[in-house]
Scaffold this motif. Structure first.
Motif, PDB file in Angstrom:
ATOM      1  N   LEU A 135       0.833  -1.208   0.000  1.00 30.92           N
ATOM      2  CA  LEU A 135       0.000   0.000   0.000  1.00 30.92           C
ATOM      3  C   LEU A 135       0.866   1.256   0.000  1.00 30.92           C
ATOM      4  CD1 LEU A 135      -2.783  -1.041   2.548  1.00 30.92           C
ATOM      5  CD2 LEU A 135      -2.971  -0.912   0.050  1.00 30.92           C
ATOM      6  N   LEU A 136       1.936   1.238   0.772  1.00 32.47           N
ATOM      7  CA  LEU A 136       2.783   2.419   0.880  1.00 32.47           C
ATOM      8  C   LEU A 136       3.573   2.697  -0.391  1.00 32.47           C
ATOM      9  CD1 LEU A 136       4.280   2.271   4.495  1.00 32.47           C
ATOM     10  CD2 LEU A 136       2.708   3.970   3.582  1.00 32.47           C
ATOM     11  N   PHE A 137       4.162   1.661  -0.970  1.00 34.63           N
ATOM     12  CA  PHE A 137       5.065   1.873  -2.106  1.00 34.63           C
ATOM     13  C   PHE A 137       4.351   1.785  -3.458  1.00 34.63           C
ATOM     14  CE2 PHE A 137       7.969   0.906   1.327  1.00 34.63           C
ATOM     15  CZ  PHE A 137       9.021   1.774   1.078  1.00 34.63           C
ATOM     16  N   ALA A 138       3.496   0.789  -3.630  1.00 36.13           N
ATOM     17  CA  ALA A 138       2.837   0.608  -4.924  1.00 36.13           C
ATOM     18  C   ALA A 138       1.708   1.604  -5.142  1.00 36.13           C
ATOM     19  CB  ALA A 138       2.294  -0.813  -5.047  1.00 36.13           C
ATOM     20  N   VAL A 139       1.094   2.066  -4.061  1.00 38.75           N
ATOM     21  CA  VAL A 139      -0.034   2.996  -4.194  1.00 38.75           C
ATOM     22  C   VAL A 139       0.360   4.406  -3.755  1.00 38.75           C
ATOM     23  CG1 VAL A 139      -2.444   3.454  -3.584  1.00 38.75           C
ATOM     24  CG2 VAL A 139      -1.638   1.099  -3.795  1.00 38.75           C
ATOM     25  N   TYR A 140       0.655   4.580  -2.482  1.00 41.86           N
ATOM     26  CA  TYR A 140       0.927   5.923  -1.978  1.00 41.86           C
ATOM     27  C   TYR A 140       2.138   6.570  -2.645  1.00 41.86           C
ATOM     28  CZ  TYR A 140       2.463   9.607   1.177  1.00 41.86           C
ATOM     29  OH  TYR A 140       2.890  10.822   1.683  1.00 41.86           O
ATOM     30  N   GLY A 141       3.300   5.932  -2.555  1.00 40.99           N
ATOM     31  CA  GLY A 141       4.517   6.513  -3.109  1.00 40.99           C
ATOM     32  C   GLY A 141       4.433   6.712  -4.609  1.00 40.99           C
ATOM     33  N   ALA A 142       3.901   5.710  -5.316  1.00 37.20           N
ATOM     34  CA  ALA A 142       3.796   5.810  -6.773  1.00 37.20           C
ATOM     35  C   ALA A 142       2.861   6.941  -7.184  1.00 37.20           C
ATOM     36  CB  ALA A 142       3.317   4.486  -7.360  1.00 37.20           C
ATOM     37  N   LEU A 143       1.736   7.080  -6.487  1.00 38.23           N
ATOM     38  CA  LEU A 143       0.749   8.082  -6.882  1.00 38.23           C
ATOM     39  C   LEU A 143       1.199   9.507  -6.579  1.00 38.23           C
ATOM     40  CD1 LEU A 143      -2.734   6.488  -6.139  1.00 38.23           C
ATOM     41  CD2 LEU A 143      -1.711   7.058  -8.329  1.00 38.23           C
ATOM     42  N   VAL A 144       1.979   9.696  -5.533  1.00 40.07           N
ATOM     43  CA  VAL A 144       2.506  11.044  -5.283  1.00 40.07           C
ATOM     44  C   VAL A 144       3.330  11.485  -6.491  1.00 40.07           C
ATOM     45  CG1 VAL A 144       4.057  12.445  -3.869  1.00 40.07           C
ATOM     46  CG2 VAL A 144       2.503  10.830  -2.775  1.00 40.07           C
ATOM     47  N   GLY A 145       4.156  10.583  -7.006  1.00 32.41           N
ATOM     48  CA  GLY A 145       4.946  10.890  -8.186  1.00 32.41           C
ATOM     49  C   GLY A 145       4.084  11.111  -9.418  1.00 32.41           C
ATOM     50  N   VAL A 146       3.036  10.295  -9.586  1.00 31.33           N
ATOM     51  CA  VAL A 146       2.154  10.413 -10.746  1.00 31.33           C
ATOM     52  C   VAL A 146       1.422  11.756 -10.731  1.00 31.33           C
ATOM     53  CG1 VAL A 146       0.009   9.542 -11.774  1.00 31.33           C
ATOM     54  CG2 VAL A 146       1.825   7.953 -11.128  1.00 31.33           C
ATOM     55  N   PHE A 147       0.773  12.075  -9.626  1.00 29.22           N
ATOM     56  CA  PHE A 147       0.014  13.329  -9.549  1.00 29.22           C
ATOM     57  C   PHE A 147       0.924  14.542  -9.741  1.00 29.22           C
ATOM     58  CE2 PHE A 147      -3.133  10.923  -6.698  1.00 29.22           C
ATOM     59  CZ  PHE A 147      -4.005  10.702  -7.753  1.00 29.22           C
ATOM     60  N   THR A 148       2.101  14.489  -9.132  1.00 29.94           N
ATOM     61  CA  THR A 148       3.031  15.620  -9.243  1.00 29.94           C
ATOM     62  C   THR A 148       3.539  15.771 -10.672  1.00 29.94           C
ATOM     63  OG1 THR A 148       3.733  15.282  -6.941  1.00 29.94           O
ATOM     64  CG2 THR A 148       5.156  16.621  -8.345  1.00 29.94           C
ATOM     65  N   ALA A 149       3.930  14.658 -11.284  1.00 32.36           N
ATOM     66  CA  ALA A 149       4.450  14.714 -12.660  1.00 32.36           C
ATOM     67  C   ALA A 149       3.393  15.204 -13.633  1.00 32.36           C
ATOM     68  CB  ALA A 149       4.946  13.335 -13.072  1.00 32.36           C
ATOM     69  N   ARG A 150       2.175  14.691 -13.536  1.00 31.86           N
ATOM     70  CA  ARG A 150       1.123  15.116 -14.464  1.00 31.86           C
ATOM     71  C   ARG A 150       0.757  16.580 -14.251  1.00 31.86           C
ATOM     72  NH1 ARG A 150       3.345  11.392 -15.475  1.00 31.86           N
ATOM     73  NH2 ARG A 150       2.618   9.244 -15.570  1.00 31.86           N
ATOM     74  N   ARG A 151       0.829  17.043 -13.034  1.00 33.21           N
ATOM     75  CA  ARG A 151       0.547  18.465 -12.775  1.00 33.21           C
ATOM     76  C   ARG A 151       1.620  19.353 -13.392  1.00 33.21           C
ATOM     77  NH1 ARG A 151       1.671  19.362  -7.100  1.00 33.21           N
ATOM     78  NH2 ARG A 151       3.745  19.894  -7.872  1.00 33.21           N
ATOM     79  N   GLU A 152       2.886  18.997 -13.161  1.00 37.71           N
ATOM     80  CA  GLU A 152       3.988  19.821 -13.665  1.00 37.71           C
ATOM     81  C   GLU A 152       4.085  19.771 -15.188  1.00 37.71           C
ATOM     82  OE1 GLU A 152       5.874  21.876 -11.682  1.00 37.71           O
ATOM     83  OE2 GLU A 152       4.300  21.292 -10.275  1.00 37.71           O
TER      84      GLU A 152
END
Length: 258
Positions: free
Chosen positions: A73-90
């Motif tokens: 949950l921490l690495f496959a979901v939480y950690g991965a999604l922080v990167g996804v949301f940030t990258a798509r925003r930038e």
């Protein structure tokens, strides 16, 4: 000639398919999401040799299995999604998506689907693998684990969206995710079960976001979680989820931080 009629499910599926393609091209994210959760349970298993588990009514299996699910949950979901949301925003992807038919909730859900699906499949595989390798019997209360996993997936996705609001770049995501990851691994019963902690410390740790999920998964395999304790864990997880959704609506950023 009328335009093509789309549905929310169809729009989210199309977005999720595109996001899955992008996710497959990110080697760093794939390594963290797919391989780290497979390695960390071994460290927990090694640590159980120094714990007095019998007095707490636990076994190495009932410690490692919930921890493995938590790591996923921490690495496959939480950690991965922080990167996804940030990258798509930038990259202005989120801003462009908002100009189309997609609603805000559809954009977030569609973007999160590949990571959530990865976390779900990985958690199930890790649970089965731990049960087999550590010779765990069939869980006496499997419904607790069935309740816990969806709660954990939604909660981690919401926490990721909130964290991304305070993350300037994809590189800095490695730093902004550390507080939630470290607190969860050390205090949510993953590295050290709450049953072996002092009562006062355990009472505080019970209020952490991922603690209810780990508690319910472990309770599913031990069968020693009372109805009152299970209800308390579910309500705590729901409270954190509601708080996370509110925070997303309040602070989530759709445009690059400047």
């Amino acid at each position: 000639m009328s335009g093509t009629v789309t549905t929310p499910a169809g729009r989210m599926t199309a977005l999720a398919r595109a996001e899955l393609t992008l996710l497959g091209r990110s080697r760093g994210t794939l390594v963290a999401a797919l391989f780290v959760p497979l390695v960390l349970p071994f460290s927990v298993w090694s640590a159980t040799k120094d714990m007095d588990l019998e007095e707490a009514g636990l076994t190495p299996g009932t410690v490692v299995l919930p921890a493995a699910v938590g790591f996923s949950l921490l690495f496959a979901v939480y950690g991965a999604l922080v990167g996804v949301f940030t990258a798509r925003r930038e990259e202005l992807v989120l801003k462009r998506l908002r100009t189309g038919e997609l609603r805000d909730t559809e954009i977030l859900a569609g973007s999160a689907l590949p990571s959530v699906a990865t976390g779900l499949v990985q958690s199930l595989l890790l649970a089965v693998g731990c049960a087999v390798l550590l010779d765990l019997p069939a869980p006496p209360a499997p419904y607790l684990a069935v309740i816990a996993l969806p709660l954990g997936l939604v909660l981690c996705a919401a926490l990721a969206a909130v964290t991304s609001a305070f993350t300037r770049t994809t590189e800095s995501a490695q730093v902004t995710t550390l507080p939630v990851m470290m607190v969860s691994m050390l205090g949510s019963g993953m590295a050290v079960p709450l049953e072996v902690l002092p009562d006062r410390v355990a009472s505080v740790c019970e209020l952490l976001p991922l603690t209810p999920v780990i508690t319910l998964v472990r309770g599913g395999w031990t069968g020693e979680l009372s109805a009152y304790e299970a209800l308390g864990a579910v309500l705590t997880a729901l409270a954190w989820t509601v708080l996370g959704v509110f925070a997303v609506r309040r602070w989530f950023r759709w445009e690059p931080r400047r």
